[in-house]
Design a protein around this motif. Sequence first.
Motif, mmCIF file in Angstrom:
data_model
loop_
_atom_site.group_PDB
_atom_site.id
_atom_site.type_symbol
_atom_site.label_atom_id
_atom_site.label_comp_id
_atom_site.label_asym_id
_atom_site.label_seq_id
_atom_site.Cartn_x
_atom_site.Cartn_y
_atom_site.Cartn_z
ATOM 1 N N ILE A 1 -18.378 -14.427 41.175
ATOM 2 C CA ILE A 1 -18.249 -15.336 40.030
ATOM 3 C C ILE A 1 -16.788 -15.452 39.617
ATOM 4 N N ASP A 2 -16.103 -14.326 39.550
ATOM 5 C CA ASP A 2 -14.681 -14.348 39.195
ATOM 6 C C ASP A 2 -13.872 -15.130 40.227
ATOM 7 N N GLU A 3 -14.185 -14.949 41.497
ATOM 8 C CA GLU A 3 -13.462 -15.680 42.541
ATOM 9 C C GLU A 3 -13.692 -17.186 42.407
ATOM 10 N N LEU A 4 -14.940 -17.580 42.171
ATOM 11 C CA LEU A 4 -15.245 -19.012 42.028
ATOM 12 C C LEU A 4 -14.570 -19.601 40.793
ATOM 13 N N TYR B 1 -12.583 -20.901 51.882
ATOM 14 C CA TYR B 1 -13.287 -19.824 51.194
ATOM 15 C C TYR B 1 -14.812 -19.900 51.222
ATOM 16 N N SER B 2 -15.406 -21.033 51.575
ATOM 17 C CA SER B 2 -16.864 -21.130 51.495
ATOM 18 C C SER B 2 -17.547 -20.279 52.561
ATOM 19 N N ASP B 3 -18.660 -19.656 52.175
ATOM 20 C CA ASP B 3 -19.454 -18.854 53.103
ATOM 21 C C ASP B 3 -20.549 -19.668 53.785
ATOM 22 N N GLU B 4 -20.610 -20.948 53.515
ATOM 23 C CA GLU B 4 -21.648 -21.776 54.131
ATOM 24 C C GLU B 4 -21.306 -22.051 55.597
ATOM 25 N N PRO B 5 -22.213 -21.766 56.529
ATOM 26 C CA PRO B 5 -21.930 -22.050 57.945
ATOM 27 C C PRO B 5 -21.687 -23.546 58.167
ATOM 28 N N GLY B 6 -20.625 -23.876 58.879
ATOM 29 C CA GLY B 6 -20.344 -25.278 59.197
ATOM 30 C C GLY B 6 -19.652 -26.057 58.101
ATOM 31 N N ALA B 7 -19.446 -25.442 56.940
ATOM 32 C CA ALA B 7 -18.858 -26.178 55.823
ATOM 33 C C ALA B 7 -17.447 -26.656 56.139
#
Length: 486
Positions: free
Chosen positions: A232-235, A256-262
């Motif tokens: 939350i702090d990072e976002l 930074y996103s952890d979503e695959p393929g983002a």
Amino acid sequence: MQLKLKNLKFINNKPAIALLILFFLSISISAQDTLIIDETSNIDAQVDSVKIDTVQTQKRFKVDGVIGVVGDYIVLESDIDKTYLELQQQSISIDEISRCELLGKLLEDKLYAHHAIQDSIVVSEAEINSRLDQQIDYMISQLGSEEKVFQYYRKNSMAELRRELFEINKANQLAAMMQEKVYENVEVTPEEVRTFFHNIPKEDLPVFGTELEVAQIVIEPELTAEAKQRVIDELNEHRRDVVENGSSFTTKVVLYSDEPGAASRGGLISLNRNSPFVKEFKDVAFALREGEVSEPFETEFGFHIVYVEKVRGQERDVRHVLKIPRVNEATIQKAREKIDNLREKIVNGELSFAEAARSESDEKETRNNGGQLVNPVTSDTRFELTKMEPSLSAQVYNLKDGEVSPVYVDEDRTGRKRFKILTVTNRFEEHQADFSKDYEKIKELALNEKRIKAIEDWQEAKINETYVNISEDYSHCNFASNWLQK
């Protein structure tokens, strides 16, 4: 073979979906075979291994010639070759499938799509774009870059490839929705089921394979408040950098996103209220104005911030950063000790499997039913052993009734480790269909037969009122439907 093609419509109780999967929507196959063969030289090279049957085999085919017209749609000679290649890619034998039969199948698809438009059936462009994103992400993962993808498919740009894929997906979706509309109100009564069953000769009664009912207990490592607060702090930091300093949201996604393929599309999603995204995500996206960035919020996938890039009526283009909190080794070890202890109590008879599932399992979907799994294909609790999802089959194949499996390490949809144990709660050995024991399966067979009849009746009526033109090269075909309008 005509019967085989008709029956493809009703595989796995998902008729329209099965058709799309078989002929068009395999991410790695359909898009490839539909798009890669668009030069005469390539088709000639690849179709050498494809059977050229009774359709004027003595002369060379006009590869891209129009061989059929249905309403506003055309079928090309090369469409048949593409479909042969798709079937081969999926290890389906083409030895007994003629060009006439495949042409009939392609004409059916065009008829559905044409009348879907006539009936004002609307497909969601957001859903099509979402599917396109998945297809393109897969292609990039296979080939390495966007440039390699569109070059591989002999397109001049990714935009050109997207346009062609979009039209393919749109036509397929229209056809599927029209087909579903045709049989959506088809039902069977108990008496019709009984009549259907008793009309099957005894020697032709279907044989149902061995089926199992399976339960599982899932223990997940605890996700601590500290781990959640870190993401939350990072976002919040990313959000401030975008809102206050004008940083690029797309860059935040890529880095930074952890979503695959983002990274390949900068987290871009096109959606409307009916798009297949979790409610919390859509609620936030539709509460924002164009250009706004959300506060961090949680879904079952993790924590997000969303940026609304464009509002287009009832649709909007958004980008998002997904962060998934991580568990530490201490909580992982604690979860392992917990499930080991549970398994020991169950094996020693101190606690039943169902009781342990109801009181201790972290899997909400199965916990209240004593851990009982539901077959996602049939929506009942039975799994046919030979059709079971491979990872589940491997875990229960050798289990005796009532035996508890070893502890398995699994991953949830976010990639976090979890532990589970399974047991077989019931077993139904292979047997010939029995009306009382297999009523639901027999009912489904009877319903499928009635749906096929509804489709045939609809086709016969619509062919007669639709402009249809078939090339003379195929005028000798013995189609299952009256495409030659004799």
